[in-house]
Write a protein that holds these residues in place. Structure first.
Motif, PDB file in Angstrom:
ATOM      1  N   ILE A 202       0.825  -1.211   0.000  1.00  0.00           N
ATOM      2  CA  ILE A 202       0.000   0.000   0.000  1.00  0.00           C
ATOM      3  C   ILE A 202       0.860   1.262   0.000  1.00  0.00           C
ATOM      4  N   LYS A 203       1.950   1.292   0.754  1.00  0.00           N
ATOM      5  CA  LYS A 203       2.794   2.491   0.787  1.00  0.00           C
ATOM      6  C   LYS A 203       3.416   2.748  -0.585  1.00  0.00           C
ATOM      7  N   LYS A 204       3.835   1.700  -1.273  1.00  0.00           N
ATOM      8  CA  LYS A 204       4.388   1.853  -2.627  1.00  0.00           C
ATOM      9  C   LYS A 204       3.323   2.401  -3.576  1.00  0.00           C
TER      10      LYS A 204
ATOM     11  N   VAL B 110      -6.229  -3.357   6.540  1.00  0.00           N
ATOM     12  CA  VAL B 110      -5.236  -2.283   6.517  1.00  0.00           C
ATOM     13  C   VAL B 110      -4.471  -2.204   5.198  1.00  0.00           C
ATOM     14  N   ASN B 111      -4.771  -3.072   4.274  1.00  0.00           N
ATOM     15  CA  ASN B 111      -4.165  -3.009   2.944  1.00  0.00           C
ATOM     16  C   ASN B 111      -5.047  -2.214   1.980  1.00  0.00           C
ATOM     17  N   SER B 112      -6.033  -1.506   2.512  1.00  0.00           N
ATOM     18  CA  SER B 112      -7.006  -0.795   1.687  1.00  0.00           C
ATOM     19  C   SER B 112      -6.928   0.712   1.890  1.00  0.00           C
ATOM     20  N   TYR B 113      -7.451   1.415   0.905  1.00  0.00           N
ATOM     21  CA  TYR B 113      -7.659   2.848   1.040  1.00  0.00           C
ATOM     22  C   TYR B 113      -8.977   3.204   0.372  1.00  0.00           C
TER      23      TYR B 113
ATOM     24  N   ASN C  76       0.451  -3.501  -7.755  1.00  0.00           N
ATOM     25  CA  ASN C  76       0.150  -3.259  -6.342  1.00  0.00           C
ATOM     26  C   ASN C  76      -1.300  -3.555  -5.973  1.00  0.00           C
ATOM     27  N   LEU C  77      -2.222  -3.299  -6.900  1.00  0.00           N
ATOM     28  CA  LEU C  77      -3.647  -3.416  -6.580  1.00  0.00           C
ATOM     29  C   LEU C  77      -4.152  -4.848  -6.734  1.00  0.00           C
ATOM     30  N   MET C  78      -4.992  -5.239  -5.785  1.00  0.00           N
ATOM     31  CA  MET C  78      -5.592  -6.563  -5.792  1.00  0.00           C
ATOM     32  C   MET C  78      -7.068  -6.487  -6.196  1.00  0.00           C
ATOM     33  N   SER C  79      -7.783  -5.454  -5.695  1.00  0.00           N
ATOM     34  CA  SER C  79      -9.206  -5.335  -6.019  1.00  0.00           C
ATOM     35  C   SER C  79      -9.672  -3.899  -5.882  1.00  0.00           C
ATOM     36  N   GLN C  80     -10.860  -3.660  -6.443  1.00  0.00           N
ATOM     37  CA  GLN C  80     -11.477  -2.343  -6.415  1.00  0.00           C
ATOM     38  C   GLN C  80     -12.984  -2.536  -6.300  1.00  0.00           C
ATOM     39  N   VAL C  81     -13.626  -1.752  -5.432  1.00  0.00           N
ATOM     40  CA  VAL C  81     -15.085  -1.769  -5.295  1.00  0.00           C
ATOM     41  C   VAL C  81     -15.567  -0.325  -5.388  1.00  0.00           C
ATOM     42  N   ASN C  82     -16.479  -0.065  -6.317  1.00  0.00           N
ATOM     43  CA  ASN C  82     -17.053   1.273  -6.498  1.00  0.00           C
ATOM     44  C   ASN C  82     -18.519   1.240  -6.094  1.00  0.00           C
TER      45      ASN C  82
END
Length: 109
Positions: free
Chosen positions: A15-17, A48-51, A88-94
């Motif tokens: 996540i920081k990267k 905690v791996n989410s934003y 870096n990204l694993m998933s996305q929810v909109n």
């Protein structure tokens, strides 16, 4: 008004990267087209791996117009390429939200 609520989950330890990559290559372009977000923050409890970020728009048409302009921006396109290459990204929810009928009304005395 509508709110575009997005949750992105990064692979553990990345996540920081990803946030650094976004800060350096995506933040300026996204704000230029969408304006200031209502919220943009990393999750501190739970996953905690989410934003999460939330953007406000006047209407679905306003959202579509602004997002189309952003998608056509070479700086944004370059960020998307770098983001995809980073893995870096694993998933996305909109989620699109509309205010409840009582939201924003003053409290009765």
């Amino acid at each position: 008004m509508i709110l575009d609520h997005r949750t992105y989950t990064c692979h553990p330890g990345r996540i920081k990267k990803h946030m650094k990559l976004y800060e350096e290559h995506g933040w300026e372009a996204q704000r230029r087209h969408l304006g200031e977000p209502v919220v943009y923050g990393a999750v501190e409890t739970g996953d905690v791996n989410s934003y999460v970020h939330v953007w406000a728009f006047e209407s679905p048409a306003d959202r579509a117009t602004k997002r189309a302009a952003m998608a056509a921006d070479p700086q944004w396109q370059a960020f998307l390429k770098l983001s995809a290459e980073s893995g870096n990204l694993m998933s996305q929810v909109n989620t699109i939200l509309t205010p409840a009928p009582f939201f924003g009304k003053p409290a009765k005395a």
